[in-house]
Design a protein around this motif. Structure first.
Motif, PDB file in Angstrom:
ATOM      1  N   TYR A 139      -8.253 -10.031 -17.468  1.00 53.16           N
ATOM      2  CA  TYR A 139      -9.312 -10.765 -16.766  1.00 53.16           C
ATOM      3  C   TYR A 139     -10.508 -11.044 -17.672  1.00 53.16           C
ATOM      4  O   TYR A 139     -10.823 -10.259 -18.559  1.00 53.16           O
ATOM      5  CB  TYR A 139      -9.692 -10.001 -15.497  1.00 53.16           C
ATOM      6  CG  TYR A 139      -8.479  -9.857 -14.613  1.00 53.16           C
ATOM      7  CD1 TYR A 139      -7.988 -10.947 -13.914  1.00 53.16           C
ATOM      8  CD2 TYR A 139      -7.766  -8.660 -14.566  1.00 53.16           C
ATOM      9  CE1 TYR A 139      -6.839 -10.853 -13.154  1.00 53.16           C
ATOM     10  CE2 TYR A 139      -6.614  -8.551 -13.805  1.00 53.16           C
ATOM     11  CZ  TYR A 139      -6.142  -9.650 -13.103  1.00 53.16           C
ATOM     12  OH  TYR A 139      -4.999  -9.554 -12.370  1.00 53.16           O
ATOM     13  N   SER A 140     -11.148 -12.179 -17.431  1.00 51.86           N
ATOM     14  CA  SER A 140     -12.171 -12.641 -18.367  1.00 51.86           C
ATOM     15  C   SER A 140     -13.393 -13.280 -17.720  1.00 51.86           C
ATOM     16  O   SER A 140     -14.359 -13.573 -18.405  1.00 51.86           O
ATOM     17  CB  SER A 140     -11.542 -13.661 -19.335  1.00 51.86           C
ATOM     18  OG  SER A 140     -10.803 -14.629 -18.625  1.00 51.86           O
ATOM     19  N   GLY A 141     -13.382 -13.516 -16.409  1.00 50.79           N
ATOM     20  CA  GLY A 141     -14.551 -14.073 -15.743  1.00 50.79           C
ATOM     21  C   GLY A 141     -15.001 -15.382 -16.349  1.00 50.79           C
ATOM     22  O   GLY A 141     -14.191 -16.276 -16.609  1.00 50.79           O
ATOM     23  N   PHE A 142     -16.311 -15.492 -16.611  1.00 55.96           N
ATOM     24  CA  PHE A 142     -16.879 -16.722 -17.166  1.00 55.96           C
ATOM     25  C   PHE A 142     -16.288 -17.083 -18.529  1.00 55.96           C
ATOM     26  O   PHE A 142     -16.247 -18.251 -18.901  1.00 55.96           O
ATOM     27  CB  PHE A 142     -18.399 -16.581 -17.335  1.00 55.96           C
ATOM     28  CG  PHE A 142     -19.155 -16.554 -16.039  1.00 55.96           C
ATOM     29  CD1 PHE A 142     -18.776 -17.335 -14.961  1.00 55.96           C
ATOM     30  CD2 PHE A 142     -20.277 -15.745 -15.900  1.00 55.96           C
ATOM     31  CE1 PHE A 142     -19.488 -17.314 -13.771  1.00 55.96           C
ATOM     32  CE2 PHE A 142     -20.993 -15.721 -14.716  1.00 55.96           C
ATOM     33  CZ  PHE A 142     -20.592 -16.499 -13.646  1.00 55.96           C
ATOM     34  N   MET A 143     -15.844 -16.074 -19.294  1.00 50.50           N
ATOM     35  CA  MET A 143     -15.456 -16.311 -20.678  1.00 50.50           C
ATOM     36  C   MET A 143     -14.090 -16.984 -20.813  1.00 50.50           C
ATOM     37  O   MET A 143     -13.751 -17.486 -21.879  1.00 50.50           O
ATOM     38  CB  MET A 143     -15.460 -15.000 -21.472  1.00 50.50           C
ATOM     39  CG  MET A 143     -16.789 -14.245 -21.450  1.00 50.50           C
ATOM     40  SD  MET A 143     -18.205 -15.285 -21.824  1.00 50.50           S
ATOM     41  CE  MET A 143     -17.901 -15.675 -23.535  1.00 50.50           C
ATOM     42  N   LEU A 144     -13.270 -16.940 -19.758  1.00 49.21           N
ATOM     43  CA  LEU A 144     -11.948 -17.586 -19.705  1.00 49.21           C
ATOM     44  C   LEU A 144     -10.892 -16.913 -20.571  1.00 49.21           C
ATOM     45  O   LEU A 144      -9.726 -16.881 -20.214  1.00 49.21           O
ATOM     46  CB  LEU A 144     -12.038 -19.076 -20.086  1.00 49.21           C
ATOM     47  CG  LEU A 144     -12.972 -19.940 -19.221  1.00 49.21           C
ATOM     48  CD1 LEU A 144     -12.989 -21.379 -19.741  1.00 49.21           C
ATOM     49  CD2 LEU A 144     -12.564 -19.903 -17.759  1.00 49.21           C
ATOM     50  N   ASN A 145     -11.288 -16.390 -21.716  1.00 50.28           N
ATOM     51  CA  ASN A 145     -10.361 -15.721 -22.622  1.00 50.28           C
ATOM     52  C   ASN A 145     -10.664 -14.222 -22.621  1.00 50.28           C
ATOM     53  O   ASN A 145     -11.817 -13.824 -22.828  1.00 50.28           O
ATOM     54  CB  ASN A 145     -10.515 -16.290 -24.038  1.00 50.28           C
ATOM     55  CG  ASN A 145      -9.579 -15.652 -25.035  1.00 50.28           C
ATOM     56  OD1 ASN A 145      -9.722 -14.488 -25.385  1.00 50.28           O
ATOM     57  ND2 ASN A 145      -8.603 -16.410 -25.506  1.00 50.28           N
ATOM     58  N   PRO A 146      -9.653 -13.361 -22.379  1.00 54.53           N
ATOM     59  CA  PRO A 146      -9.919 -11.919 -22.282  1.00 54.53           C
ATOM     60  C   PRO A 146     -10.442 -11.295 -23.573  1.00 54.53           C
ATOM     61  O   PRO A 146     -11.191 -10.308 -23.522  1.00 54.53           O
ATOM     62  CB  PRO A 146      -8.562 -11.328 -21.891  1.00 54.53           C
ATOM     63  CG  PRO A 146      -7.557 -12.360 -22.279  1.00 54.53           C
ATOM     64  CD  PRO A 146      -8.238 -13.676 -22.127  1.00 54.53           C
ATOM     65  N   ASN A 147     -10.068 -11.849 -24.730  1.00 46.75           N
ATOM     66  CA  ASN A 147     -10.598 -11.305 -25.982  1.00 46.75           C
ATOM     67  C   ASN A 147     -12.083 -11.607 -26.123  1.00 46.75           C
ATOM     68  O   ASN A 147     -12.868 -10.748 -26.531  1.00 46.75           O
ATOM     69  CB  ASN A 147      -9.814 -11.884 -27.170  1.00 46.75           C
ATOM     70  CG  ASN A 147      -8.366 -11.434 -27.169  1.00 46.75           C
ATOM     71  OD1 ASN A 147      -8.067 -10.275 -26.906  1.00 46.75           O
ATOM     72  ND2 ASN A 147      -7.457 -12.350 -27.426  1.00 46.75           N
ATOM     73  N   ASN A 148     -12.494 -12.846 -25.775  1.00 47.23           N
ATOM     74  CA  ASN A 148     -13.915 -13.176 -25.798  1.00 47.23           C
ATOM     75  C   ASN A 148     -14.683 -12.366 -24.758  1.00 47.23           C
ATOM     76  O   ASN A 148     -15.827 -11.960 -24.985  1.00 47.23           O
ATOM     77  CB  ASN A 148     -14.114 -14.672 -25.526  1.00 47.23           C
ATOM     78  CG  ASN A 148     -13.620 -15.538 -26.663  1.00 47.23           C
ATOM     79  OD1 ASN A 148     -13.476 -15.074 -27.791  1.00 47.23           O
ATOM     80  ND2 ASN A 148     -13.342 -16.802 -26.385  1.00 47.23           N
ATOM     81  N   ALA A 149     -14.043 -12.117 -23.612  1.00 51.19           N
ATOM     82  CA  ALA A 149     -14.674 -11.298 -22.577  1.00 51.19           C
ATOM     83  C   ALA A 149     -14.868  -9.864 -23.062  1.00 51.19           C
ATOM     84  O   ALA A 149     -15.900  -9.233 -22.802  1.00 51.19           O
ATOM     85  CB  ALA A 149     -13.822 -11.321 -21.311  1.00 51.19           C
ATOM     86  N   GLY A 150     -13.859  -9.348 -23.784  1.00 54.22           N
ATOM     87  CA  GLY A 150     -13.987  -8.005 -24.347  1.00 54.22           C
ATOM     88  C   GLY A 150     -15.129  -7.912 -25.329  1.00 54.22           C
ATOM     89  O   GLY A 150     -15.864  -6.915 -25.363  1.00 54.22           O
TER      90      GLY A 150
END
Length: 380
Positions: A139-150
């Motif tokens: 899951y990534s919310g606003f970031m769309l990509n889970p790596n960027n969300a991390g």
């Protein structure tokens, strides 16, 4: 008051990836309109901001060279190319004014919105990733990509140590830890442990952080529905806290270095001018996208922009290292940016890393101006 509202709007739109989020979840029209509105907002903030800050010439020169050289071998939609070039240059120039008037707590609270969006995505709307063609089970919310969300969760975690209010500090650490777990990011897990270890060495009061983290992990393992998560990653994460074998094969499978290796021969084919804009970012039948901003820069535009790019971050590393004792949070932000550049190739589309780089430059300038002011002897 108006300037403060515009500042926070700019920070939220850029750091929370709102245009990209609206593009995917609503429509290309709304996403494009929000993107244009973000650029106009940054221009407006630039116009009303006085005194104006000194431009960050190294970033401007790098950006100009990247687009000029990568554009030589780009033969697709020229309107798209010039639009992205204009948007990025507006961000580089105008965001300097926004970041010069921002501090750690501003970035921290904006990252809280990202953390909460990840939690809502994972717990309330877990099916949306599959429905909208995003990475399923992470899951990534606003970031769309889970790596960027991390990475966003790492940044929030790092900045939490700069917050004076214990309530917001601990609440933020709980949110970022839990949200980071929902991304199932291997990198987040490693960096979380490193940040906690460093914080405990600096201040024994931070021993409470592992307790908060353990609580978040326990909640995740016991109350999360494993069916909503990528099965292999979920098992690998939970195996750390259960009896039996740790799933090291899953953790090490499909690592980024294997992806990077697919592009090395292409880089050596055209080391001076590169293969052109988007050539290392687009997925093809044979290649997945390079997932490394350093390799993307040299692969798309050649060695000259690459050397400037590397030089910028080496320069920032030594400047932040000089002030580490009094300003450790700035080094934390830089390390998160450097890490993000190693695992993503969205530097020119998701502006988080570029905007945070500007924040580091601006904060260093304020710190060094203050030191210089204090070192000037008073006239008698």
């Amino acid at each position: 008051m108006i300037k403060k509202i515009l500042k926070y709007l700019s920070l939220i739109l850029v750091l929370c990836n709102i245009p990209g989020f609206l593009l995917v979840y609503y429509s290309p029209t709304i996403g494009s309109a929000t993107s244009i509105a973000t650029s106009l907002l940054l221009i407006l903030f630039f116009i009303i901001s006085k005194p104006r800050q000194k431009p960050i010439f190294s970033l401007i020169i790098f950006s100009l060279l990247f687009f000029m050289l990568s554009g030589l071998h780009y033969y697709d939609n020229s309107v798209f190319f010039f639009k992205e070039f204009a948007r990025f240059m507006i961000m580089i120039i105008c965001m300097n004014e926004v970041m010069a008037r921002s501090n750690y707590s501003d970035i921290f609270f904006v990252m809280l919105l990202v953390g909460l969006s990840i939690i809502v995505n994972g717990l309330v709307f877990p099916e949306t990733n599959r429905l909208y063609g995003l990475v399923n089970g992470r899951y990534s919310g606003f970031m769309l990509n889970p790596n960027n969300a991390g990475v966003a969760c790492m940044l929030g975690m790092a900045l939490s140590y700069s917050i004076r209010s214990n309530f917001w500090k601990f609440l933020g650490q709980i949110i970022f830890t839990f949200a980071g777990i929902l991304t199932l990011s291997r990198t987040f897990l490693v960096v979380w442990f490193l940040l906690v270890l460093i914080s405990i060495v600096k201040n024994k009061k931070n021993l409470i952080v592992p307790i908060l983290g353990a609580t978040a992990f326990i909640i995740f393992i016991n109350f999360s529905d494993s069916k909503n998560f990528a099965a292999d990653r979920f098992e690998a994460f939970t195996s750390f806290f259960e009896e039996g074998e740790v799933k090291t094969k899953t953790i090490s499978h499909d690592t980024r270095d294997q992806t990077w290796a697919l592009y090395y021969d292409l880089i050596f084919e055209k080391p001076f001018l590169g293969h052109g804009f988007m050539s290392f970012q687009n997925k093809t039948n044979d290649l997945p996208g390079v997932h490394n901003s350093y390799l993307m820069v040299i692969g798309e535009s050649g060695i000259i922009p690459f050397l400037i790019f590397i030089g910028i971050y080496i320069h920032l590393f030594f400047r932040t290292l000089t002030h580490f004792k009094t300003e450790p949070y700035l080094m934390y932000v830089l390390l998160v940016v450097l890490l993000n550049l190693m695992v993503s190739h969205t530097y020119f589309f998701n502006y988080q890393s570029a905007a945070l780089t500007i924040f580091i430059f601006s904060t260093l300038r304020k710190i060094e101006n203050k030191i210089n002011h204090l070192s000037i002897p008073l006239k008698t």
